[in-house]
Design a protein around this motif. Sequence first.
Motif, short mmCIF file in Angstrom:
data_model
loop_
_atom_site.label_atom_id
_atom_site.label_comp_id
_atom_site.label_asym_id
_atom_site.label_seq_id
_atom_site.Cartn_x
_atom_site.Cartn_y
_atom_site.Cartn_z
N ASN A 10 38.88 49.88 37.14
CA ASN A 10 39.20 48.43 37.14
C ASN A 10 40.08 48.07 38.37
N ASP A 21 40.25 41.39 38.26
CA ASP A 21 40.40 42.16 36.90
C ASP A 21 38.85 42.39 36.90
N ASN A 22 38.16 43.24 37.57
CA ASN A 22 36.78 43.68 37.44
C ASN A 22 36.52 45.12 37.10
N ASP A 23 35.63 45.08 36.16
CA ASP A 23 35.18 46.64 35.48
C ASP A 23 34.15 46.96 36.52
N ARG A 99 36.89 36.98 40.51
CA ARG A 99 37.39 36.68 39.30
C ARG A 99 36.33 36.09 38.23
N GLY A 102 33.75 39.07 37.56
CA GLY A 102 34.56 40.02 37.04
C GLY A 102 34.33 39.44 35.33
N ARG A 103 34.54 38.10 35.20
CA ARG A 103 34.47 37.28 33.65
C ARG A 103 33.06 37.70 33.36
N LYS A 106 32.38 41.39 32.45
CA LYS A 106 33.43 42.32 31.76
C LYS A 106 32.67 43.41 30.90
N GLY A 107 33.30 44.65 31.13
CA GLY A 107 32.42 45.68 30.14
C GLY A 107 31.35 46.33 30.73
#
Length: 141
Positions: A10, A21-23, A99, A102-103, A106-107
């Motif tokens: 991350n 907050d990027n996976d 951001r 990343g949203r 996510k995952g």
Amino acid sequence: MEHTRIRCFNTKDTYPEQAIDNDLCQAVVARGTTIFLRGQIGQNLDTSESVCIGDAKGQTEQAMYNIDMLLKEAGGKLEDICKVTIYISDPRYREDVYRVVGRWLKGVFPVSTGIVVSAFARPEYLVEVDATAVIPDVPSK
């Protein structure tokens, strides 16, 4: 996750000085049907209208919306994304743009490359997101 994602991480750990907050991962091993998408920008695909002029965050939202829609039209989904390349015209847009991406992802843990460019096809474009996805093979029964 249907693909093998190698060395997942991350960005909040890799870049603690940035509020991102990027996976992501270092490599993806995928088998199936590959979908190559054209780089997506802040443009409504139905009308060709440029949206969110002067707003990198808003243009990224539109680009990710377009990617989601195109993948669905091709029979895939966001979780099938293996590689993204994010182009921005100003490094100051990085946190806002990442951001948003990343949203949306996510995952997912795609491989990601970021590039700062001097210009796009039109002066109002501030960001472009290029994605490649692989729809996993269905195991035979």
